[in-house]
Design a protein around this motif. Structure first.
Motif, mmCIF file in Angstrom:
data_model
loop_
_atom_site.group_PDB
_atom_site.id
_atom_site.type_symbol
_atom_site.label_atom_id
_atom_site.label_comp_id
_atom_site.label_asym_id
_atom_site.label_seq_id
_atom_site.Cartn_x
_atom_site.Cartn_y
_atom_site.Cartn_z
ATOM 1 N N GLU A 184 53.115 75.100 -0.038
ATOM 2 C CA GLU A 184 51.747 75.100 0.469
ATOM 3 C C GLU A 184 51.226 73.672 0.611
ATOM 4 O OE1 GLU A 184 48.209 76.337 2.028
ATOM 5 O OE2 GLU A 184 50.063 77.472 1.736
ATOM 6 N N GLN A 229 50.111 71.686 4.143
ATOM 7 C CA GLN A 229 48.826 71.021 4.354
ATOM 8 C C GLN A 229 49.017 69.554 4.703
ATOM 9 O OE1 GLN A 229 46.867 72.032 0.704
ATOM 10 N NE2 GLN A 229 46.675 74.186 1.262
ATOM 11 N N ASN A 261 45.972 67.443 6.407
ATOM 12 C CA ASN A 261 44.816 67.867 5.621
ATOM 13 C C ASN A 261 44.984 67.360 4.188
ATOM 14 O OD1 ASN A 261 42.591 69.126 4.521
ATOM 15 N ND2 ASN A 261 42.908 71.034 5.653
ATOM 16 N N LYS A 270 42.880 66.054 1.941
ATOM 17 C CA LYS A 270 41.940 66.471 0.906
ATOM 18 C C LYS A 270 42.327 67.840 0.339
ATOM 19 C CE LYS A 270 38.033 63.895 2.840
ATOM 20 N NZ LYS A 270 36.682 63.980 3.447
ATOM 21 N N ARG A 271 42.608 68.764 1.248
ATOM 22 C CA ARG A 271 42.971 70.106 0.797
ATOM 23 C C ARG A 271 44.297 70.086 0.037
ATOM 24 N NH1 ARG A 271 43.541 75.555 4.578
ATOM 25 N NH2 ARG A 271 43.952 76.999 2.853
ATOM 26 N N LYS A 302 43.633 68.840 -3.539
ATOM 27 C CA LYS A 302 42.950 69.856 -4.348
ATOM 28 C C LYS A 302 43.882 71.015 -4.673
ATOM 29 C CE LYS A 302 38.181 68.980 -2.849
ATOM 30 N NZ LYS A 302 36.979 69.573 -2.210
ATOM 31 N N THR A 303 44.680 71.438 -3.700
ATOM 32 C CA THR A 303 45.624 72.532 -3.918
ATOM 33 C C THR A 303 46.636 72.172 -4.996
ATOM 34 O OG1 THR A 303 45.421 73.321 -1.642
ATOM 35 C CG2 THR A 303 47.406 73.956 -2.831
ATOM 36 N N HIS A 308 42.622 60.966 -2.061
ATOM 37 C CA HIS A 308 43.079 61.848 -0.996
ATOM 38 C C HIS A 308 43.844 61.103 0.092
ATOM 39 C CE1 HIS A 308 40.090 60.921 2.155
ATOM 40 N NE2 HIS A 308 39.123 61.018 1.263
#
Length: 267
Positions: free
Chosen positions: A141, A145, A150, A152-153, A156-157, A182
């Motif tokens: 995952e 991303q 992405n 930032k995501r 965080k993930t 990030h």
């Protein structure tokens, strides 16, 4: 006194930025995922350790003020440590936190003549087949991303997936250093490469350097179990669970462990 940034060049041409603070035996600090040398939590650790050591605080490749050279390999990160050790006189102590602990152990295997002693905290290898399957899913995952830019995501993930508290991840954008965190998200691929499998215990039996394996009593149970397994595998290793500490260990709690093990106590 503010540290002045310096550079060394690794074997593949990667420029590594580092700072030197304090006095005493040279100690190289190896940070974990999402960290860089000017990240406020890292600076707190460096400030505390600098009371007893000459601390070399560096940006791992692809982070902060360091450059990067593809393709990535764990061996290249060990090469980075070797040129840093040479920069501090050819011998050093190592402290590795999280994925940085994995690098410290890899360096202990390959650079034993240049390393006096090693301390690692919470080496985050997977512990069971179930852990590995979950981590593989998380890694897939995160990589998806990252491929979509992405960052930032992805960050965080990753942090949520490895068990960071929900409130910590939720309020990350408000933290000093979030912008830098990030932007270095692509280096999560490096940390995943370091920690995606079981600890290589048979290889660790070859480590001859005195090693102290520390884990937090509040760190994940799997991390504590892995730490104990690693300490049992290394012939010259000691193991200790630090009461009241989680993965974000307090440097003031660490300091007496360091001075005792490294033999630098001024008491």
């Amino acid at each position: 006194m503010e540290a002045k940034m310096k550079y060394v060049t690794s074997k593949d041409g990667t420029k590594l930025a580092y700072d030197v603070t304090g006095s005493g035996p040279p100690l190289i600090c190896i940070t974990g995922a999402s960290c860089f040398r000017n990240f406020p939590p890292i600076l707190k650790v460096v400030k505390v350790l600098s009371k007893h050591f000459t601390v070399y605080n560096y940006d791992r490749r692809g982070r902060g003020d360091s450059s990067d050279t593809a393709p990535y390999s764990i061996s290249k990160e060990v090469d980075d440590l070797e040129v840093l050790i040479d920069a501090c006189g050819g011998k050093a102590l190592l402290y590795g936190h999280s994925s940085g602990a994995v690098l410290a152990l890899e360096a202990a295997l390959r650079l034993d003549e240049k390393i006096d002693q090693v301390i690692v905290y919470d080496p985050p290898y997977v512990h069971t087949k179930s852990d590995r399957a979950k981590y593989q899913a998380l890694a897939a995952e995160v990589m998806k991303q990252l491929s979509q830019k992405n960052n930032k995501r992805a960050m965080k993930t990753f942090l949520s997936g490895i068990g960071m508290p929900k409130f910590f991840v939720l309020f990350l954008p408000l933290f000093p250093g979030w912008r830098e965190m990030h932007t270095l998200a692509p280096t999560l691929a490096y940390d995943i490469e370091l920690t995606k499998d079981f600890p290589p215990l048979n290889r660790f039996k070859e480590i001859k350097i005195p090693t102290l394996v520390l884990v937090g009593s509040k760190s994940p149970e799997s991390v504590r179990a892995v730490g104990e397994e690693i300490a049992k595998a290394i012939p010259a290793a000691a193991f200790e669970i630090i009461a009241g500490q989680d993965h974000l260990v307090n440097a003031k709690v660490l300091l007496p462990k360091f001075t005792r093990f490294f033999g630098t106590s001024k008491a």
